[in-house]
Design a protein around this motif. Structure first.
Motif, mmCIF file in Angstrom:
data_model
loop_
_atom_site.group_PDB
_atom_site.id
_atom_site.type_symbol
_atom_site.label_atom_id
_atom_site.label_comp_id
_atom_site.label_asym_id
_atom_site.label_seq_id
_atom_site.Cartn_x
_atom_site.Cartn_y
_atom_site.Cartn_z
ATOM 1 N N ASN A 1 0.820 -1.207 0.000
ATOM 2 C CA ASN A 1 0.000 0.000 0.000
ATOM 3 C C ASN A 1 0.858 1.261 0.000
ATOM 4 O OD1 ASN A 1 -2.587 1.134 -0.108
ATOM 5 N ND2 ASN A 1 -2.569 1.512 2.082
ATOM 6 N N SER A 2 1.962 1.253 0.743
ATOM 7 C CA SER A 2 2.849 2.422 0.791
ATOM 8 C C SER A 2 3.471 2.693 -0.577
ATOM 9 C CB SER A 2 3.962 2.211 1.820
ATOM 10 O OG SER A 2 3.433 1.974 3.086
ATOM 11 N N LEU A 3 3.968 1.630 -1.207
ATOM 12 C CA LEU A 3 4.591 1.793 -2.512
ATOM 13 C C LEU A 3 3.569 2.187 -3.572
ATOM 14 C CD1 LEU A 3 7.177 1.589 -4.172
ATOM 15 C CD2 LEU A 3 6.732 -0.862 -4.441
ATOM 16 N N ARG A 4 2.391 1.620 -3.507
ATOM 17 C CA ARG A 4 1.324 1.990 -4.448
ATOM 18 C C ARG A 4 1.011 3.482 -4.323
ATOM 19 N NH1 ARG A 4 -3.385 3.645 -4.133
ATOM 20 N NH2 ARG A 4 -3.450 3.280 -1.900
ATOM 21 N N TYR A 5 0.919 3.979 -3.084
ATOM 22 C CA TYR A 5 0.632 5.400 -2.851
ATOM 23 C C TYR A 5 1.721 6.285 -3.466
ATOM 24 C CZ TYR A 5 0.102 9.837 -0.432
ATOM 25 O OH TYR A 5 -0.022 11.176 -0.147
ATOM 26 N N ASP B 1 4.420 9.622 -14.349
ATOM 27 C CA ASP B 1 4.832 8.547 -15.258
ATOM 28 C C ASP B 1 3.945 7.316 -15.143
ATOM 29 O OD1 ASP B 1 7.063 9.986 -16.194
ATOM 30 O OD2 ASP B 1 8.249 9.348 -14.459
ATOM 31 N N VAL B 2 3.152 7.227 -14.075
ATOM 32 C CA VAL B 2 2.377 6.020 -13.803
ATOM 33 C C VAL B 2 0.939 6.176 -14.279
ATOM 34 C CG1 VAL B 2 1.530 4.481 -11.987
ATOM 35 C CG2 VAL B 2 3.846 5.397 -11.870
ATOM 36 N N GLN B 3 0.516 5.231 -15.101
ATOM 37 C CA GLN B 3 -0.854 5.191 -15.606
ATOM 38 C C GLN B 3 -1.735 4.367 -14.668
ATOM 39 O OE1 GLN B 3 -1.529 3.053 -19.395
ATOM 40 N NE2 GLN B 3 -1.798 5.127 -20.219
ATOM 41 N N PHE B 4 -1.199 3.232 -14.193
ATOM 42 C CA PHE B 4 -1.914 2.348 -13.283
ATOM 43 C C PHE B 4 -0.915 1.682 -12.357
ATOM 44 C CE2 PHE B 4 -3.049 -1.969 -12.093
ATOM 45 C CZ PHE B 4 -4.241 -1.754 -11.426
ATOM 46 N N CYS B 5 -1.315 1.508 -11.115
ATOM 47 C CA CYS B 5 -0.485 0.809 -10.154
ATOM 48 C C CYS B 5 -1.410 0.156 -9.133
ATOM 49 C CB CYS B 5 0.461 1.799 -9.468
ATOM 50 S SG CYS B 5 1.518 1.029 -8.261
ATOM 51 N N GLY B 6 -1.187 -1.109 -8.872
ATOM 52 C CA GLY B 6 -1.999 -1.811 -7.890
ATOM 53 C C GLY B 6 -1.283 -3.059 -7.422
ATOM 54 N N TYR B 7 -1.785 -3.617 -6.345
ATOM 55 C CA TYR B 7 -1.180 -4.838 -5.832
ATOM 56 C C TYR B 7 -2.261 -5.746 -5.281
ATOM 57 C CZ TYR B 7 -1.802 -3.533 -0.930
ATOM 58 O OH TYR B 7 -2.356 -3.231 0.287
ATOM 59 N N SER B 8 -1.914 -7.014 -5.153
ATOM 60 C CA SER B 8 -2.829 -7.976 -4.539
ATOM 61 C C SER B 8 -2.001 -8.999 -3.779
ATOM 62 C CB SER B 8 -3.688 -8.676 -5.589
ATOM 63 O OG SER B 8 -2.879 -9.463 -6.435
ATOM 64 N N ILE B 9 -2.642 -9.599 -2.802
ATOM 65 C CA ILE B 9 -2.048 -10.713 -2.078
ATOM 66 C C ILE B 9 -2.803 -11.944 -2.545
ATOM 67 C CG2 ILE B 9 -1.707 -11.745 0.193
ATOM 68 C CD1 ILE B 9 -1.258 -8.968 1.286
ATOM 69 N N PHE C 1 2.518 -7.129 -7.664
ATOM 70 C CA PHE C 1 2.508 -5.678 -7.817
ATOM 71 C C PHE C 1 2.547 -5.333 -9.297
ATOM 72 C CE2 PHE C 1 3.826 -1.343 -7.257
ATOM 73 C CZ PHE C 1 3.288 -0.997 -6.026
ATOM 74 N N ARG C 2 1.511 -4.655 -9.789
ATOM 75 C CA ARG C 2 1.373 -4.334 -11.222
ATOM 76 C C ARG C 2 1.616 -2.850 -11.448
ATOM 77 N NH1 ARG C 2 1.241 -6.516 -16.329
ATOM 78 N NH2 ARG C 2 -0.147 -5.344 -17.643
ATOM 79 N N ILE C 3 2.435 -2.547 -12.457
ATOM 80 C CA ILE C 3 2.713 -1.160 -12.839
ATOM 81 C C ILE C 3 2.524 -1.017 -14.344
ATOM 82 C CG2 ILE C 3 4.420 0.691 -12.946
ATOM 83 C CD1 ILE C 3 5.840 -0.617 -10.587
ATOM 84 N N LEU D 1 9.550 1.433 -10.784
ATOM 85 C CA LEU D 1 9.546 0.708 -9.516
ATOM 86 C C LEU D 1 10.767 1.077 -8.681
ATOM 87 C CD1 LEU D 1 8.432 -1.462 -7.577
ATOM 88 C CD2 LEU D 1 9.786 -3.130 -8.874
ATOM 89 N N LYS D 2 11.925 1.103 -9.313
ATOM 90 C CA LYS D 2 13.159 1.441 -8.594
ATOM 91 C C LYS D 2 13.078 2.843 -8.002
ATOM 92 C CE LYS D 2 18.146 1.682 -9.050
ATOM 93 N NZ LYS D 2 19.327 1.537 -9.898
ATOM 94 N N LYS D 3 12.606 3.801 -8.781
ATOM 95 C CA LYS D 3 12.481 5.173 -8.278
ATOM 96 C C LYS D 3 11.468 5.233 -7.142
ATOM 97 C CE LYS D 3 11.691 10.001 -9.522
ATOM 98 N NZ LYS D 3 11.408 10.320 -8.158
ATOM 99 N N GLY D 4 10.371 4.505 -7.266
ATOM 100 C CA GLY D 4 9.359 4.482 -6.213
ATOM 101 C C GLY D 4 9.911 3.918 -4.908
#
Length: 119
Positions: free
Chosen positions: A38-42, A49-57, A67-69, A80-83
């Motif tokens: 959740n922190s990284l998604r935020y 640069d990000v169009q979509f970002c989300g994650y699931s367990i 984690f999808r970017i 991802l690296k910059k995030g």
């Protein structure tokens, strides 16, 4: 002679769709949960640069997140690296601010020194 078990990498990249498209990637982060997800998604969603970002367990008993970017043109691995770097800087700032505030409190309230444990 038995071989030592292979260590699972902390980060994997799952190929979904076209391999040539570096703007869309799904990463599997092992030994992680909602705290990082959740922190990284935020952090990433604040980037232009990000169009979509989300994650699931995948399952509550698994300690990994998917984690999808999707980006607007930059490679997803760079984003991802910059995030992750930005999240690290944010955490360091929070820790520094907390430690400074604790020190100020201890100095201004010497009578509470025994109640406030060293951090």
């Amino acid at each position: 002679m038995t071989e030592a078990p292979q260590k699972k990498p902390l980060l994997e990249v799952i190929q979904t769709g076209e391999e040539d498209d570096e703007t869309c990637r799904t990463f599997v982060m092992h030994n992680e949960d909602h705290t990082l997800g959740n922190s990284l998604r935020y952090i990433l969603m604040k980037s232009a640069d990000v169009q979509f970002c989300g994650y699931s367990i995948p399952h509550p008993s698994e300690t990994k997140i998917n984690f999808r970017i999707q980006t607007n043109g930059k490679p997803a691995t760079e984003v991802l690296k910059k995030g992750l770097e930005d999240l690290k800087k944010l955490c360091q700032h929070v820790q520094k601010t907390f430690e400074h505030s604790m020190l100020e409190y201890k100095e201004s309230h010497p009578e509470d020194a025994e109640m406030v444990e060293d951090t």
